[in-house]
Motif scaffolding. Structure first.
Motif, short mmCIF file in Angstrom:
data_model
loop_
_atom_site.label_atom_id
_atom_site.label_comp_id
_atom_site.label_asym_id
_atom_site.label_seq_id
_atom_site.Cartn_x
_atom_site.Cartn_y
_atom_site.Cartn_z
N VAL A 111 0.57 -1.21 -0.25
CA VAL A 111 -0.27 0.21 0.10
C VAL A 111 0.61 0.98 0.63
O VAL A 111 0.14 2.03 -0.80
CB VAL A 111 -1.00 0.17 1.09
N ALA A 112 2.01 1.47 0.62
CA ALA A 112 3.02 2.09 0.95
C ALA A 112 3.75 3.02 -0.48
O ALA A 112 4.02 3.93 -0.28
CB ALA A 112 3.91 1.94 1.61
N LEU A 113 2.80 1.77 -2.07
CA LEU A 113 3.51 2.69 -2.73
C LEU A 113 2.92 3.14 -3.66
O LEU A 113 2.48 3.87 -5.28
CB LEU A 113 4.36 1.57 -3.53
N LEU A 114 1.05 2.87 -3.29
CA LEU A 114 0.42 3.81 -4.12
C LEU A 114 0.08 5.28 -3.87
O LEU A 114 -0.99 5.75 -4.25
CB LEU A 114 -0.75 2.63 -3.50
N GLN A 115 0.84 5.90 -2.85
CA GLN A 115 0.70 7.36 -3.71
C GLN A 115 -0.04 8.09 -4.16
O GLN A 115 0.73 8.06 -4.94
CB GLN A 115 2.14 8.17 -2.83
N GLY A 116 -0.94 8.28 -4.07
CA GLY A 116 -1.56 9.81 -5.61
C GLY A 116 -2.53 8.94 -6.89
O GLY A 116 -2.27 9.47 -6.97
N GLN A 117 -2.66 7.36 -6.18
CA GLN A 117 -2.79 6.60 -7.33
C GLN A 117 -4.42 6.47 -7.05
O GLN A 117 -5.12 6.75 -5.52
CB GLN A 117 -2.42 5.57 -7.39
N SER A 118 -5.48 6.00 -8.24
CA SER A 118 -6.85 5.87 -7.73
C SER A 118 -6.16 3.98 -8.24
O SER A 118 -6.22 3.60 -9.19
CB SER A 118 -7.24 6.13 -8.76
N ILE A 119 -7.10 3.25 -7.25
CA ILE A 119 -7.04 2.29 -7.45
C ILE A 119 -9.09 1.35 -7.71
O ILE A 119 -9.89 2.11 -7.33
CB ILE A 119 -6.49 1.02 -6.38
N THR A 120 -9.39 0.94 -8.80
CA THR A 120 -10.50 0.00 -8.46
C THR A 120 -10.68 -1.58 -8.78
O THR A 120 -10.09 -1.79 -9.32
CB THR A 120 -11.54 0.37 -10.86
N THR A 121 -11.62 -1.96 -7.81
CA THR A 121 -12.10 -2.97 -7.55
C THR A 121 -12.86 -3.49 -7.60
O THR A 121 -13.71 -2.74 -8.35
CB THR A 121 -11.68 -3.26 -5.73
N VAL A 122 -13.14 -4.88 -7.69
CA VAL A 122 -14.21 -5.61 -8.97
C VAL A 122 -15.73 -4.77 -7.93
O VAL A 122 -16.39 -4.62 -8.29
CB VAL A 122 -14.01 -7.10 -8.50
N GLU A 123 -15.62 -4.45 -6.40
CA GLU A 123 -16.34 -3.93 -5.94
C GLU A 123 -16.60 -2.40 -6.79
O GLU A 123 -18.57 -2.17 -6.66
CB GLU A 123 -16.52 -3.19 -4.95
N GLY A 124 -15.99 -2.23 -7.43
CA GLY A 124 -15.69 -0.31 -8.36
C GLY A 124 -16.47 -0.79 -9.40
O GLY A 124 -16.57 0.31 -10.22
N THR A 125 -16.89 -1.16 -10.03
CA THR A 125 -16.85 -2.05 -11.36
C THR A 125 -18.88 -2.06 -11.50
O THR A 125 -19.04 -1.79 -12.64
CB THR A 125 -16.45 -3.39 -11.77
N GLY A 126 -19.57 -2.66 -10.20
CA GLY A 126 -21.39 -3.43 -10.09
C GLY A 126 -21.29 -4.05 -8.89
O GLY A 126 -20.45 -3.57 -8.53
N SER A 127 -22.43 -4.17 -8.92
CA SER A 127 -22.43 -4.49 -7.56
C SER A 127 -24.10 -5.94 -8.34
O SER A 127 -23.99 -6.00 -9.06
CB SER A 127 -23.67 -3.93 -6.97
N MET A 128 -24.35 -6.44 -7.01
CA MET A 128 -24.85 -7.43 -7.16
C MET A 128 -26.52 -6.92 -7.87
O MET A 128 -27.27 -8.14 -8.58
CB MET A 128 -25.60 -8.03 -5.63
N GLU A 129 -26.87 -5.82 -7.56
CA GLU A 129 -28.06 -5.22 -7.95
C GLU A 129 -27.96 -4.97 -9.25
O GLU A 129 -28.85 -4.77 -9.93
CB GLU A 129 -28.36 -4.54 -7.09
N LYS A 130 -26.78 -4.60 -9.81
CA LYS A 130 -26.15 -3.53 -10.87
C LYS A 130 -25.03 -4.29 -11.25
O LYS A 130 -24.19 -3.50 -11.15
CB LYS A 130 -26.99 -2.42 -10.71
N PRO A 131 -25.35 -5.36 -12.10
CA PRO A 131 -23.34 -5.42 -12.20
C PRO A 131 -23.20 -4.96 -13.90
O PRO A 131 -24.22 -4.57 -14.44
CB PRO A 131 -24.25 -7.38 -12.15
N SER A 132 -22.24 -5.13 -13.67
CA SER A 132 -21.50 -3.97 -14.65
C SER A 132 -22.08 -4.51 -16.07
O SER A 132 -21.84 -6.19 -16.39
CB SER A 132 -20.24 -4.53 -14.49
#
Length: 174
Positions: A73-94
């Motif tokens: 995590v220490a190397l992520l300064q200033g970056q934007s991370i997207t995980t699978v949770e950021g792509t869709g949801s159970m109610e509205k999948p991507s």
């Protein structure tokens, strides 16, 4: 005693400002600190790609795959991370998640988040620079060919990815 470092970055559009151990892997941070359980720890050495997330060094840049099991995590300064949770949801999948469901592309689902993230990044690249139809299979292989699935084989993943790419106008030229 582990040294701590302050890191500021974004996860799924939410600002994170924490002091973390310098050697804390991103996958542990996501699961333990942010309670995001979608990113999977499997091999722990970056071979299987189940832990793949998307990283942007600057907001306007193309997302790049990042292995959460072996990235501190220490190397992520200033970056934007997207995980699978950021792509869709159970109610509205991507669209990618829906294509994987429609094509029965997984069984246990353990590796699926890595495949979803790799496919989302492939779509981003194709939106920026469409390819010819005869290049699509190679592009899919390039995007997910190193990902390991222990249950289903890869044909259904490839079929689902091809379907989602072909469904979006402008990604593939004749």
């Amino acid at each position: 005693m582990t040294d701590l470092v302050r890191v500021q970055f974004h996860v799924n559009g939410v600002a994170v400002d924490k002091r973390v151990p310098t050697d804390l892997p991103l996958v542990d941070f996501l699961q333990e600190e942010l309670r995001l359980s979608g990113t999977r720890l499997c091999c722990g050495i970056g071979v299987c790609k189940a832990c793949t997330v998307a990283a942007r060094r600057v907001p306007s840049s193309q997302a790049q795959p990042l292995l959460a099991c072996s990235t501190p995590v220490a190397l992520l300064q200033g970056q934007s991370i997207t995980t699978v949770e950021g792509t869709g949801s159970m109610e509205k999948p991507s669209a990618v998640q829906q294509a994987f469901l429609d094509h029965f592309a997984f069984q246990c689902g353990y590796c699926t988040p890595g495949f979803v993230m790799a496919t989302e990044m492939l779509l981003g690249r194709l939106r920026a620079q469409p390819i010819r139809r005869d290049q699509l299979d190679a592009a899919i292989e390039d995007a997910v060919g190193q990902h390991i699935c222990r249950c289903t084989g890869y044909a259904r993943y490839h079929q689902a990815i091809r379907a989602v790419v072909m469904a979006e106008q402008g990604l593939v030229k004749s």
